[in-house]
Design a protein around this motif. Structure first.
Motif, short mmCIF file in Angstrom:
data_model
loop_
_atom_site.label_atom_id
_atom_site.label_comp_id
_atom_site.label_asym_id
_atom_site.label_seq_id
_atom_site.Cartn_x
_atom_site.Cartn_y
_atom_site.Cartn_z
N ASP A 205 0.84 -1.09 0.05
CA ASP A 205 0.11 -0.15 -0.09
C ASP A 205 0.83 1.14 0.03
OD1 ASP A 205 -2.20 -1.27 -0.05
OD2 ASP A 205 -2.86 -1.07 1.79
N PHE A 206 0.08 2.17 -0.28
CA PHE A 206 0.86 3.72 -0.54
C PHE A 206 0.00 4.71 0.44
CE2 PHE A 206 1.35 1.39 -4.70
CZ PHE A 206 2.84 1.51 -4.70
N SER A 207 0.69 5.75 0.74
CA SER A 207 0.15 6.98 1.48
C SER A 207 1.07 8.24 0.91
CB SER A 207 0.06 6.74 2.98
OG SER A 207 -0.26 8.18 3.51
N PHE A 208 0.27 9.01 0.38
CA PHE A 208 0.95 10.30 -0.02
C PHE A 208 0.35 11.65 0.71
CE2 PHE A 208 1.53 7.54 -3.73
CZ PHE A 208 3.00 7.35 -3.61
N SER A 209 -0.32 11.42 1.45
CA SER A 209 -1.14 12.63 2.09
C SER A 209 -0.35 13.34 3.10
CB SER A 209 -2.66 12.37 2.48
OG SER A 209 -2.76 12.76 3.93
N GLY A 210 0.47 12.60 3.80
CA GLY A 210 1.47 12.96 4.84
C GLY A 210 2.49 13.64 4.32
N LEU A 211 3.14 13.23 3.17
CA LEU A 211 3.99 13.64 2.31
C LEU A 211 3.83 15.21 1.80
CD1 LEU A 211 6.87 13.62 0.83
CD2 LEU A 211 5.93 12.39 -1.02
N LYS A 212 2.46 15.29 1.63
CA LYS A 212 1.83 16.48 1.00
C LYS A 212 1.90 17.49 2.12
CE LYS A 212 -2.30 16.85 1.38
NZ LYS A 212 -3.44 16.27 1.49
N THR A 213 1.65 17.14 3.34
CA THR A 213 1.42 17.95 4.52
C THR A 213 2.94 18.51 4.88
OG1 THR A 213 -0.36 16.76 5.18
CG2 THR A 213 0.86 18.09 6.91
N ALA A 214 3.82 17.50 4.72
CA ALA A 214 5.39 17.80 5.18
C ALA A 214 6.03 18.79 4.16
CB ALA A 214 6.18 16.38 4.96
N VAL A 215 5.56 18.97 3.02
CA VAL A 215 5.83 19.85 1.94
C VAL A 215 5.29 21.30 2.38
CG1 VAL A 215 5.95 20.91 -0.52
CG2 VAL A 215 6.22 18.26 -0.10
N ARG A 216 4.13 21.23 2.92
CA ARG A 216 3.43 22.33 3.17
C ARG A 216 3.93 23.14 4.52
NH1 ARG A 216 -0.58 22.83 6.66
NH2 ARG A 216 -1.33 20.87 6.20
N VAL A 217 4.17 21.92 5.51
CA VAL A 217 4.88 22.59 6.84
C VAL A 217 6.33 23.24 6.48
CG1 VAL A 217 5.61 21.72 8.91
CG2 VAL A 217 3.41 21.00 8.15
N TYR A 218 7.02 22.54 5.61
CA TYR A 218 8.30 22.88 5.37
C TYR A 218 8.27 24.31 4.56
CZ TYR A 218 13.20 23.05 3.49
OH TYR A 218 14.52 23.69 3.39
N ARG A 219 7.39 24.62 3.66
CA ARG A 219 7.18 25.77 2.91
C ARG A 219 6.87 26.87 3.81
NH1 ARG A 219 7.92 28.87 -1.39
NH2 ARG A 219 6.10 29.48 -2.46
N GLU A 220 6.04 26.67 4.71
CA GLU A 220 5.64 27.58 5.64
C GLU A 220 6.92 27.97 6.59
OE1 GLU A 220 0.86 26.42 5.76
OE2 GLU A 220 2.26 25.78 7.34
#
Ligand code: KG4
Ligand code: ZN
Length: 334
Positions: A209-224
């Protein structure tokens, strides 16, 4: 056999004529009318707008196919019946039903995901069975084991966002526009893929299985936290995380299921970094397993793949009644 393919499941209206003689597939005609420029304004596909655009594009496209009035040169019709946006699917389905009834030709209800898989049958050599299929698109991220034509076993899928959806969402938060995949892969060329170490979720999950939603959040947090950081570095590092996850999990499945071939398909298969890493790692670790990915122009939505999937269904006499076929937005492969 010569088959007319029709696709309208999302934001591309597409039609094709594909023929097969003694196992050799010939793409005689392929037209794709993309609505991307229209949906860009909204930052994503608007179903109602998509349906309206299909209506205005599909009849001029049919005329452009130059098929005779009685359809005599066509042996069968294959149309995407699902999955997809119901209002969009209906436009292609209703046209296909009408033509099949008028021309008295058999009709195949093709599955869009099966179409993506069959896009690689447009090339030679074709994959040997069992084939492990990594299907990565805007709505799906799945690993299937294909034991024969039309036989699929689901071995893993995303638990939240699809890979393409992750590209689209991250592109949006980086201000790169829609669709995100091409935008991210372009700017990533100027960035450093090891600048930021984003998480690689599910690598240790022990399943496929895969999960990409946490990765997307990590990018948002890093960007902020780092508003000054280079967008190209963030894009390249995010892309690397997705490509690593998809490659590592696919290779683990190769190890577990011992397929003879690996098929990479769906819109995200256009991603060069993914193609390169997956094919080179596969060649290194499993030199006997062949790698198959569609030509770039057949990686996104098109009707050639729908016609080829239809050819295989037609060979098994898997036809539907043109008077009762309905679009099925949740159509499944298994
Ligand atoms: O298969 P597809 O054209 O439509 C669906 O069936 O969903 O896939 C579209 C998805 C979008 O999310 C788009 O961002 C992604 O494929 N995509 C890419 C690339 N080109 C398209 N993702 C990563 N890298 C690309 N080069
Ligand atoms: Zn697709």
């Amino acid at each position: 056999m010569r088959i007319l393919g029709i696709e309208s499941s999302c934001d591309e209206t597409a039609m094709s004529i594909v023929s097969e003689n003694d196992g050799v597939i010939v793409i005689e005609k392929s037209l794709v009318a993309s609505q991307i420029d229209l949906h860009k304004i909204y930052g994503g596909v608007v179903p109602e707008v998509a349906a309206r655009e299909h209506v205005s594009a599909i009849f001029p496209m049919l005329l452009e196919m130059n098929i005779s009035r009685d359809g005599q040169e066509i042996d069968a019709i294959s149309v995407t019946a699902g999955p997809g946006l119901v209002a969009a699917l209906r436009i292609g389905v209703e046209l296909a039903k009408t033509l099949a009834w008028m021309w008295k030709k058999p009709l195949v209800a093709a599955n869009h995901l099966e179409g993506h898989v069959y896009s690689v049958w447009s090339q030679t050599p074709t994959p040997a069975f069992p084939a492990l299929c990594l299907l990565v698109s805007g709505g799906h991220t799945e690993l299937f084991l294909m034991r024969d034509h039309g036989h699929y076993e689901l071995i893993g899928m995303t638990r939240d966002d699809a890979a393409g959806e992750a590209f689209d969402k991250v592109a949006k938060l980086l201000g790169l526009g829609y669709p995100g995949g091409p935008a991210i892969s372009k700017i990533a060329l100027e960035g450093n893929a090891s600048a930021i170490t984003f998480p690689r979720p599910m690598l240790e999950s022990g399943d496929s299985d895969f999960s990409f939603s946490g990765l997307k959040t990590a990018v948002r947090v890093y960007r902020e936290a780092h508003p000054e950081a280079s967008v190209a570095d963030i894009a390249a590092s995010f892309q690397q995380a997705v490509v690593d996850i998809l490659t590592i999990k696919t290779l683990a499945a190769v190890n577990r299921y011992a397929p003879k071939s690996v098929i990479l398909s769906g819109g995200v298969s256009a991603n060069r970094a993914l193609r390169e890493l997956l094919s080179s790692q596969l060649a290194q670790q499993f030199p006997d397993v062949t790698f198959h990915a569609p030509n770039i122009e057949l990686s996104g939505d098109n009707a050639v793949m729908i016609a080829i999937a239809g050819l295989h269904r037609a060979k098994q006499n898997d036809f539907v009644d043109p008077l009762t076929l309905e679009a099925n937005p949740n159509m499944r492969l298994v």
